[in-house]
Each structure stands twice: as C-alpha cells, then as structure tokens.
Design a protein around this motif. Structure first.
Motif: not given
Length: 924
Positions: A86, A92, A101, A812, A843, A857, A896
C-alpha cells in the motif's frame, strides 16, 4: 534426522548461503563449488527456504546483505505471492497479507517481536532500509514456536549472522530523482542514499561482527485533488454536487539514518552467543500548499450519471492553507540470544530484548486569503468554473490572483473559530470591531500527536532431538512480553498577532509561489509556515482545553503476555511418500490495562476531563498442525490447520470518551439522531483479540533449481472481529444554553432541535470469513528453448473473497492481486521489469483531530524496472566487485485515489510521478 528436501547439488550449494533459513546439509554430501549471483541466485535461495520449510511460507533472499533490489523491505515484500503493498504519500509502506493489512499481521526480526513507529500495532515497513536486511520469510501458516502471530500471517525480517554468512564489505551509493519537479519553491526533487555493510570473522572464526550503516534523503512530490464529499442537491434534481475542495501541492523529504550491529561469539560447538542492536532515526518533513473551501454551486452546466459534472461556484472567500508537516521518530532495540548444547540431543535457547520507539507527528495549518472574515476591508469572494472528472475537480476562470503577496493577508478568511468561544480575550465586545469576535479569530491550527512505546521480551526454549520412529524432535518453552504504548493527542488554535485586524505576510518568511496549475488554480503565495508558526506572528490557544476529543483520544495501553508453547516435529514414510511436518500448541495468558479520559465541555465552556482506567485478562489456546507430503521428483502437497489471533488495535483499546457538539445549522436543526448536533465516541479497553480458525492446502512442484509452480487454497473463519457498536444517548444533561447553538450569516440563533444523538464504540462479537486461491510460478525460460537461457518469469495471482457479517469490508482485502516480474540475466548484465496490480480495498489514514479514519482506495497498477551490470566477469581486477544499476519506480505514472462509498465519486486524487535511482554497489 528431520526431513530436508533434497534438491539438486547446485540448489544445495545455494541453500548453504541462505543461512537464515536453517537449511541443513548432511556432512557427507559432496557439493561442487557453485557461485550463483544476481536475480537467479536470489530466486534460488528464496526457493530453497520455501521448499525446505514444514510450514507454508514465502521468502525473499538477498545475494548478500545490502543487495536487495529495492529501496525498502516494504517494496520487496510487496512482490511476494499473497501479499500486496500500500502506497502512502508516494512510498510503499503498508502491507496486506492474504487480505489483512499490517495491523493484523505479526512482525518479527530474526524471530523476535518487532516494534514499528505507526499509530497502531502495524509496522511501517518502509522504516527499514533494504541495506540492513539479508531477507525475509512470511509465514502463511503458523507453527507453535512463532513469537508473534496475526490473522493474516507473520513476517519475519532477517539480518545477517556474521559466523553463518560469508565475510563481505559492501558499499552502496544512490542518486535519486523524482520524475515530477517540485511545485514548491523551497523543496528539491533530488536525493541520495548511502550504505556500508560489513561482515567479518575473527579469532579462528569464533567471533563475528556484522555492521550495517545506512543514510537516506528521499524526496517525494505530490499533486492532491481532494473533495470534502458530495450532497444530493435538491436544487439540481437531487443529483450529487461536490461540497468543497482541499487541493494542494505537497513536497516532503524523508531523512533516515540507520545503524545495525551484530556481535556473535561461538567459542566451541556447544555455545553460540549473539548480541544485536538496531537504531533508526528518521524525519519526514515537508509542506502542503493549496486551497480549502466550500463550493456553493451557482449553476450546473452538465449532469451525468447522477452527478453535476460541471458548473460555477456562487462565490466563497477561499482559504489558502499552508500546512507544515513534520514527523520525527526514533527506534532503539537491543537483544541477546544464547544457544547452548546441553547434551548431544538437547539445545537450550534464551533470548532477552528491549525495544523502544518515539514519534512526534505534527501537521499544522496556517490560513491566509484576501482578508480577515468580518472586516470591511476583506476582498471579494472568489468565483470559479469547475469540471468534475475521475481525477477530481478542474477549475478555470478564477476571479482572484492568489500569487500576489501584496493582496494576501495572514488571517482566516472564514469564521471557523467557533471552538474559541471560551477565550474571553477574543470576545466580540473586546475586539471593538462590529462583526469580528471569537468566530473570526482562528487563523490556523496545530495538530500534534506524540507516541511512545516500549517492549521487553524474555524467551526460554529447549529443543530435544528424539529417536522415536515418528516424532523426531520437540520444542517447548515459555515467552513473556511486557508492552506499553501511549498517545498524547495535543493541538492548538492559533490567532495572528494582528487580530482583530489582519496584515501582510512578513517579508522574511516569503519563499515565492507554489504552482497549482495541475488543477487550474494557478499560483498561490508560498511562505515558510513552520518558521512563521515558531515566531511571534501567532498566539496559541490549547485545543485540549477547548475540544473534548483531544483528551478523549489520549491514552496509555499496557499489556503483559505469558506464552507457553510446545511443538513436535514428525516424519515418516507412507508407501513411499515422505510425510513430515509439525503439530503444537500455544497457551497465551494476557492482561491488558488502559488509562485515558472521559472529556466533555463544562459549564465554564472549558473541557472537563475525568481520568478512567479499565482493562481485562483472558486466555487463549492456539493449536496448529502442518502436514507435508513429499511425493518425490519435486512434487509436494502441504496442508495446515491452526487457530490464530491478532490483538486489538491500540487506538481501539484507549478507554476514554468525548462528547462533541456540531454547531452547523444543518445538524442543529435536524431531529434525526443520525444527523443531530450531538456525538459521542469512546474506546473499549476490554476488547478481546481478533480470532480466526484457518485451513490451508497447496500443491508445489519444484521442477528446477530455480523453477517451481504452486497453487493453494486458504479459508479463514473469523470467529471474533470488532464491530462498530452504537447506541442512542440523551445528551440533555450536557446542554449549555448560549453555547450549544448555531448562528447563520444573518446573525439568527438556533438551539438544538433534539438532544438525542449516537454514541459510537467498538465491541466484540462480529464474525465473518476470508477465503482465497493463490497461484504462483517461477519459470526459467531455458526450459522452453536453450536460446532463451537467461530469461525468466515470476508470476503470482491471488483471488480473495471475504466479508464481515455486518456487510463491512475486511481492512486491506483486495479481491484480486497480480504480480509479475520478467528478467534477463547473462554475462553480468541484468534487466528486470516488475508489475503489481490490486483491486480496490478498504484502508485507513490520518483523519481530523489526529484520529484514524476509514477510506476506500481505488484499484492501482504499478510498474518498476531495473537495468544493471555486474563487473564480476569483466577481467578487470579492481572492478570485479562493482555493480551499477538504474532503477525506475512507477514507470507508468500511476496515481492513487479514494472514492466516496455512497456516490462512488472520487474524494481524493494523488499524483506522484515516477522516481529514478542510479546506484553503485561495490563488494570486496
């Protein structure tokens, strides 16, 4: 002797270099001396770890310490099957394992529980530079000896052990450049990295020293197009219209210094002592400059798919936001590990460690515009035309030039200072200017969260080899950990010293202009907001005295965990099939205690806070079973059963609460408790760990030393997850006449239409499931045709389905994740291109008042490439240890974005651009 997978001699030689994997080779096994370097060597070492493990694992392995191909361990881990990275602010940092996650993933270093510097339990993996790592192993199925586990799995980061690895000295130097030029005049778009890795043996190989030093200055550039959200607007056919915008250009610089030291002493075959220390100091600082403003729609030009996609604003006094960002952190870790051969078949192990972290996260806001709200000298409101697309809002025909320092004043253009009502010095009667009072006195804000964490661990373990026909060895022992984490949620409202008037931005703080043309907003004045905040240009008002949610989110959490464990390794032959694995049990006793505050606004209009302490104790029995069926010729079937837990998020365990009043007219006039002005939020110090029963099965075919195919299925029954609990509360006992009200632009006063609202909290009892299929393959293309020798392909895909029984998403989890790496390696020349793609997922990110907020996301696809040349076969002696490489990250300029879960429209769009690194690596 325990099962050891028998690959070909070349793979055995490579496995010897993978010391962290614990791969053993019979002393009488004759091996040719083989040196396999580069990408192929790394793949072979990782494959040796995977196929020799009795658990279901994935691995990465460096050719040597300091030679992982990525700038942080996070990027390397994100390429493994079943994992997904992520990006956060262009790097990242986060990591999902099988759809969970990092908050639900256990993380260790050399088998020892590891702290991060995040807001919760999850480790921020980009904190750890690749230069100090020799590899990592991800346990998808646990065994009973793991020091830390999670519902998603366990990530074990590994550093060099000097007596178990080849002596080396490696120097790395990198030059880094962003593909995007800085839009802020006071920040650059270039950086550098440097590292020294040293591993040597002394005193007839009885003393070893491994030292890794690394320093990094890494810039990022961001163009952010954010929206507050969307409202179904009755004026335009009940179609969605944007509420407001938060658009900015952001520049940051990560400065990180790392030192890792390992001392190893092995005076004889019976005793092995390892002492290690890790120190990381980092500063992630920067500036965000742009606009925040409501977007009252005057006209709607076009409407499509239920949303107004073009229009003009009705005019709003735009707020220029200059936000200095400063995240400072420090990690210290010290440990000692002792292995002693008590008898021929008995090894006793002891490990003690202490770790501590601190983090100070400052995000401030400094406001400017065409003049203070309420003053007759304030300039005209701004009108703009806008278009809505997948990247947010694109503006045109702006009525105001915000790049003119002579026009811009250092003051709040909007009356957003309702929380300053208790400050007597700012009352309207004191200002002497009609229409200017405390509501016009907020010229910015300082958000600051201070985190501290400590962890002490002790572990005592015995490993006994047995002569039983089936049970080959037993590991049993005890582990104790004592953990403490605190958060001090602080902040301050700021008022320019010129209040009740306004003034220009002082000359000494002016930097030039920031460029927001990417959103059609032109230039905006750029000034040194951090320095001006530290000057006498502002007065500060303690937010904890004015906002209940500050102290309500201030807490300490303490945990004491005692674990008893036993693991039995077995091996037998069933009709020519080698059947091996392990079974075991962990018994975990836990005590948790949290302190915090119940906070609300008192009759004197200041926050009243009552200390609170709460906690709980509980016990878990966690069985595990790993079975492996080796059919020979590289064919293997693996199966695993286990019960696993992840401890509650730290921010959910804070016991405090806060009562807030939303003083905008919509909420005050609403009679629906869902939308009323009253809100309460509380933590829950009695939350039990998240818990799951899991099953894994996979088929592996290792058809070459550097080639295999694997397909697997996993199923996780979530028997306890944390639900969003809430209940309706009567807030009338907390009502303060004259304070709990709303005032419109005409000066009319409104009292609450209802005293009911919702109190929200976390509670145990939610259930759900996550299941998935994973496919992976490493294919050396020489098996297709000999002329393709040197080419290779690494591919994996994961298809995961999961949900919680309240219909919410597991944090996640992406339904689909794809990863591919294609490479060519021959005669010292290497080329690699790698891509990752994951579908949308849930997230979180830092929200208002330093809290953590959920986000959705969008899907993302990232491509990297690397080309390098190793001079090992160049024939030039002094160049034989040199490798030169050029790396490009985010080749396709992927962005993103977050979306609004109700409308499906974009709420935040972030553009970073590509990143390039030129690296020199020299080993001798």
């Amino acid at each position: 002797m325990l099962h050891k997978f028998r690959p070909k001699p070349i793979c055995l030689a490579v496995a010897l270099a993978a010391t962290a994997s614990g791969v053993a080779v019979a002393q009488d096994q004759v091996l040719e001396e083989v040196v396999v370097s580069g990408i192929r060597g790394s793949l072979m070492r990782a494959q040796a770890i995977k196929m020799d493990s009795s658990s279901i694992v994935e691995a990465i392995s460096a050719e040597d310490i300091g030679k992982l191909p990525d700038s942080s361990i996070a990027e390397s881990l994100a390429r493994l099957p079943g994992l997904a990275g992520e990006r956060r602010n262009g790097r990242t940092s986060g990591l999902s394992v099988r759809g969970f996650k990092e908050d639900y993933v256990g993380t260790t270093m050399n088998g020892r529980e590891l702290l991060g510097i995040g807001d919760n339990r999850g480790v921020e993996y980009d904190l750890y530079p690749s230069e100090i790592m020799s590899g990592a192993v991800v346990y998808k199925s646990p065994d009973a000896t793991l020091a830390q586990m999670g519902i998603g799995g366990t990530v074990d980061l590994r550093t060099a052990r000097p007596l178990d690895s080849a002596p080396t000295i490696t120097i790395n130097a990198s030059y880094e450049m962003n593909g995007e030029q800085s839009n802020n005049p006071d920040f650059d778009d270039t950086g550098h990295r440097a590292a020294l890795s040293f591993s040597q043996r002394f005193a007839d190989d009885t003393i070893g020293v491994a030292l890794a030093l690394a320093t990094t200055e890494s810039p990022t550039q961001e163009e952010r197009n954010g929206l507050w959200g969307y409202t179904q607007n009755p004026s335009f056919g009940n179609n969605f219209t944007p509420d407001g915008m938060d658009t900015a250009v952001r520049s940051t610089l990560l400065e990180r210094d790392t030192a890792a030291l390992v001392l190893q002493f092995r005076p004889n075959e019976k005793l092995d002592i390892k002492l290690d220390a890790l120190y990381i100091d980092f500063a992630d600082t920067g500036i965000s400059r742009g606009f925040i403003e409501a977007l009252p729609t005057a006209t709607a030009e076009t409407i499509a798919n239920g949303a107004v996609t073009a229009g003009t604003t009705a005019g709003f006094h735009s707020v220029i936001r200059s936000d200095p960002l400063e995240k400072l952190g420090e990690l210290k870790s010290f440990g000692a590990n002792f292995d002693y051969q008590l008898a021929d078949t008995v090894v006793v192990k002891m490990d003690v460690a202490h770790s501590e972290t601190t983090k100070n996260d400052l995000r401030a806001e400094s406001y400017a515009g065409v003049g203070r709200a309420g003053l007759s000298t304030q300039g005209d409101p701004t009108t703009r035309e806008w278009q809505l697309n997948s990247k947010g809002l694109l503006f045109s025909n702006n009525s105001t030039d915000f790049g003119d320092f002579d026009m811009i004043k250092l003051a709040g253009p909007q009356a957003w200072g309702g929380s300053l009502a208790p400050i007597d010095a700012l009352q309207e009667s004191v200002s002497g200017i009609p229409g200017v009072g405390f509501a016009q006195a907020q010229d910015g804000f300082v958000n600051e969260a201070v985190f501290e964490e400590e962890l002490d661990t002790f572990r005592l373990e015995a490993v006994v080899e047995l002569s039983h026909d089936y049970i080959k060895s037993v590991n049993f022992g005890v582990q104790y950990s004592d953990r403490f984490k605190s958060k001090d949620n602080t902040g301050a409202f700021i008022t320019a010293s010129t209040w009740p008037l306004d003034g220009v931005i002082p000359e000494e703080f002016r930097e030039g202009v920031a460029d927001l043309s990417f959103a059609g907003l032109g230039n905006v004045v750029a000034y040194d907001a951090l320095s001006i905040l530290d000057s006498e240009a502002y007065r500060y008002w303690d937010a904890a005295s004015l906002e209940p949610d500050r102290l309500g989110d201030t807490y300490t959490v303490s945990e004491e965990v005692l674990t008893l464990f036993a693991k039995f390794d077995f091996e037998t032959d069933i009709r020519g099939v080698n059947f091996f694995g392990n079974f075991g049990m962990q018994m975990i006793d836990s005590e948790q205690e949290s302190t915090g505050f119940n906070a609300l606004t008192g009759p004197d209009l200041l926050v009243q806070a009552a200390p609170i302490k709460d906690g709980d104790s509980y016990r878990h029995w966690l069985p595990s079973l790993n079975m492996n069926f080796d059919f020979g010729d590289g064919h293997m079937v693996r199966a695993a059963l286990a019960k696993v837990i992840s401890r509650a998020r730290i921010d959910h365990l804070g016991p405090g609460s806060s009562i807030k009043f939303r003083n905008n007219i919509f909420n005050v006039l609403s009679t629906d408790p869902e939308d009323s002005a009253w809100q309460a939020v509380s933590g829950n110090a009695q939350l039990k760990p998240l818990e799951a029963n899991q099953f894994d099965i996979s088929y592996d075919w290792y058809f070459e030393d550097d080639g295999y195919i694997s397909v697997g299925y996993f199923y996780k029954d979530l028997v306890n997850w944390h639900a969003n609990g809430r209940e309706i509360v009567d807030f009338s006992p907390f009502y303060i006449p004259g304070f709990h009200q709303a005032v419109d632009t005409a000066g009319n006063t409104f009292t609450p239409a209802t005293f009911e609202g919702y109190s929200t909290f976390k509670e145990d009892g939610l259930t759900g499931l996550v299941k998935g299929i994973e496919f992976q393959a490493t294919v050396p293309m020489r098996i297709v045709h000999e002329k393709l020798d040197g080419f290779g392909l690494v591919f994996s895909s994961s298809f995961t389905d999961g949900k919680l029984d309240d219909a919410s998403r597991v944090p996640g989890l992406s339904d689909e994740v794809y990863q591919v790496t294609a490479f060519y390696e021959r005669g010292g020349f290497e080329f690699r291109i790698a891509g990752t793609k994951r579908s949308d997922y849930r997230s979180d990110e830092r929200g208002g008042s330093n809290t953590v907020a959920d986000v959705t996301r969008q899907a993302i696809e990232l491509w990297d490439a690397q080309i390098s040349y190793d001079f090992v076969d160049s024939g030039v002696d002094h160049l034989e240890g040199l490798r030169v490489s050029l790396q490009a990250q985010n080749l396709t300029d992927e962005d993103d974005s977050n979306v609004d879960p109700t409308s499906g429209l974009v709420t935040k769009y972030q553009h970073y651009g590509a990143n390039y690194l030129l690296t020199l690596n020299y080993s001798f």
